[in-house]
Design an enzyme around this catalytic site. Sequence first.
Site, PDB file in Angstrom:
ATOM      1  N   ARG A 190       3.589  51.224   0.645  1.00 39.85           N
ATOM      2  CA  ARG A 190       2.174  50.975   1.184  1.00 39.85           C
ATOM      3  C   ARG A 190       0.745  51.984   1.089  1.00 39.85           C
ATOM      4  O   ARG A 190      -0.030  51.962   1.918  1.00 39.85           O
ATOM      5  CB  ARG A 190       2.281  50.068   2.161  1.00 39.85           C
ATOM      6  CG  ARG A 190       3.272  48.904   2.217  1.00 39.85           C
ATOM      7  CD  ARG A 190       2.638  48.113   1.036  1.00 39.85           C
ATOM      8  NE  ARG A 190       3.677  46.560   1.891  1.00 39.85           N
ATOM      9  CZ  ARG A 190       3.361  44.769   2.725  1.00 39.85           C
ATOM     10  NH1 ARG A 190       2.360  45.468   3.370  1.00 39.85           N
ATOM     11  NH2 ARG A 190       3.863  44.886   2.124  1.00 39.85           N
ATOM     12  N   ARG A 218      -3.691  49.452   4.530  1.00 34.99           N
ATOM     13  CA  ARG A 218      -4.475  49.355   6.259  1.00 34.99           C
ATOM     14  C   ARG A 218      -4.481  50.699   7.106  1.00 34.99           C
ATOM     15  O   ARG A 218      -5.473  50.490   8.308  1.00 34.99           O
ATOM     16  CB  ARG A 218      -4.279  48.189   7.660  1.00 34.99           C
ATOM     17  CG  ARG A 218      -4.809  46.597   6.561  1.00 34.99           C
ATOM     18  CD  ARG A 218      -3.937  45.686   7.437  1.00 34.99           C
ATOM     19  NE  ARG A 218      -2.198  45.999   7.265  1.00 34.99           N
ATOM     20  CZ  ARG A 218      -1.517  45.142   7.704  1.00 34.99           C
ATOM     21  NH1 ARG A 218      -1.513  44.474   8.461  1.00 34.99           N
ATOM     22  NH2 ARG A 218      -0.105  45.246   7.651  1.00 34.99           N
ATOM     23  N   ARG A 250     -11.091  45.452   2.713  1.00 38.60           N
ATOM     24  CA  ARG A 250     -10.746  44.110   3.236  1.00 38.60           C
ATOM     25  C   ARG A 250     -11.647  42.728   3.709  1.00 38.60           C
ATOM     26  O   ARG A 250     -11.740  42.175   4.018  1.00 38.60           O
ATOM     27  CB  ARG A 250      -9.589  43.565   3.761  1.00 38.60           C
ATOM     28  CG  ARG A 250      -8.845  44.235   2.959  1.00 38.60           C
ATOM     29  CD  ARG A 250      -8.103  43.206   2.058  1.00 38.60           C
ATOM     30  NE  ARG A 250      -7.741  42.462   3.870  1.00 38.60           N
ATOM     31  CZ  ARG A 250      -7.068  41.369   4.014  1.00 38.60           C
ATOM     32  NH1 ARG A 250      -8.434  40.204   3.223  1.00 38.60           N
ATOM     33  NH2 ARG A 250      -6.434  40.700   4.798  1.00 38.60           N
ATOM     34  N   ASP A 276       0.308  41.530  -4.481  1.00 40.09           N
ATOM     35  CA  ASP A 276       1.359  41.511  -3.261  1.00 40.09           C
ATOM     36  C   ASP A 276       2.685  40.774  -3.985  1.00 40.09           C
ATOM     37  O   ASP A 276       2.082  40.772  -4.888  1.00 40.09           O
ATOM     38  CB  ASP A 276       0.945  40.827  -2.452  1.00 40.09           C
ATOM     39  CG  ASP A 276       2.131  41.104  -1.294  1.00 40.09           C
ATOM     40  OD1 ASP A 276       1.656  41.507  -0.288  1.00 40.09           O
ATOM     41  OD2 ASP A 276       2.465  39.851  -1.078  1.00 40.09           O
ATOM     42  N   TYR A 306      10.984  34.393   1.214  1.00 33.36           N
ATOM     43  CA  TYR A 306       9.130  33.784   2.703  1.00 33.36           C
ATOM     44  C   TYR A 306       9.142  32.520   1.771  1.00 33.36           C
ATOM     45  O   TYR A 306       8.890  31.750   2.146  1.00 33.36           O
ATOM     46  CB  TYR A 306       7.717  34.459   1.103  1.00 33.36           C
ATOM     47  CG  TYR A 306       7.986  35.564   1.431  1.00 33.36           C
ATOM     48  CD1 TYR A 306       7.702  36.090   3.261  1.00 33.36           C
ATOM     49  CD2 TYR A 306       9.148  36.930   1.638  1.00 33.36           C
ATOM     50  CE1 TYR A 306       7.991  37.601   3.753  1.00 33.36           C
ATOM     51  CE2 TYR A 306       8.848  38.512   1.823  1.00 33.36           C
ATOM     52  CZ  TYR A 306       8.511  38.434   2.740  1.00 33.36           C
ATOM     53  OH  TYR A 306       7.840  39.570   3.839  1.00 33.36           O
TER      54      TYR A 306
END
Length: 374
Positions: free
Chosen positions: A39, A43, A52, A88, A166
């Site tokens: 990652r 963020r 974003r 992703d 998921y």
Amino acid sequence: MTLPEHLYSTNNFPELKNDLMLRAARGEKTERVPVWVMRQAGRYLEEFRAMRAENEFFKVCQTPELACEVTLQPIRRFQLDAAIIFSDILVVPQALGMTVEMIPGKGPSFPEPLKLPEDLSKLDKDVDVNKTLGYVFDAITLTRHKLEGKVPLIGFSGAPWTLMCYMIEGGGSESMSKPKQWLYQYEEASHQLLNILTKVIIDYLVGQVIAGAQLLQVFESHAGHLCARTFNTFALPYLSIIARQVEEKVRAQGKEPVPMIIFAKGAHYAIEDLAQSGYEVVGLDWTVNPKTARHQTQGKVTLQGNMDPGALYASKEEIRTIVREMLEQFGTQQHIANLGHGIYPTIDPDHVEAFVDAVHSISEEINLDSKKKN
Ligand code: 1CP
């Protein structure tokens, strides 16, 4: 596409200037330990948050110019030894026809998860990855050009079990009890779903290599919800098929296969098996003792990892101490340094720099010392 045509050509990539990652992955000698961060585009970087703020998550994934820009952000800041394409793992369930939303502050959400075996009929089973995921391939090709050969580019996919989690659970979860219920109550349907996923994942990974990915990582992020028994039945066989078939299919298309990394988070019970599953590199989460993993894998694979992501909250000095301990435990060969899982959004980027620089300088120092002794 708005950029010039040659930026989407896979025939004329710039020459690679830093092949440390590739050499380490293949088990070849390295003068220092390569490092990247799971990652690493994310963020904790203000430039990512700014991007974003203007663009919805999947729009960034689906727009090659934006995905490329975000991929390059950490490469501009730090002396990382690899880039990982921004995307992703949940783009694969989307390609199978499912809707996935990214809810700010919460994470991914499936408005219509799979509930019963008959729901499998809703999935598109003949997915043409060039049509449904071609935007990832374009992003990879563009990024290979824009990287100018600085470091290799990693492509990736979620593994079948993790994506199944998921698709049935409908989002993140503490227990993943719904997909686990499938394993015990709908065993046949579970295998059907895992087979559907395996087929698309293979095509998707092959397409990434053809587009220019120089390594591949398969994320089995929810291995920790399984036990040795269920892992051996519902995860490992599919992971092995993926490694084998991606290699075969890449060769069949006249390209050299690329090193593959399996990161099965929480699969401490499966490290010996993973070292024989066809992957060149086994990623370790931070709960695994590197010395034990070395003993279990006997030099068969390169190991990747595994500093506690939380250790980036420590002072820069302490980060150096922790990195030194980690490098001493792994040794400086057949090792790719990384965190044991993705970086947290609240980490100070200066501490990432301290981590990266510590891996480089300390591993180089250890290598020089051992040369002097010999
Ligand atoms: O709003 C945002 O920006 C959302 C945060 C975010 C980011 C930055 C998500 C949502 N995905 C990503 C990018 C991402 N995802 C990358 C980028 C490349 C990189 O720099 O590493 C990668 C490799 C992933 C892979 C991914 N997505 C995994 C496997 C890795 C892991 O963490 O185990 C998983 C499980 C996902 C699902 C996902 N996507 C996003 C979130 C918050 C989650 C986890 C949800 C959960 O289980 O709670």
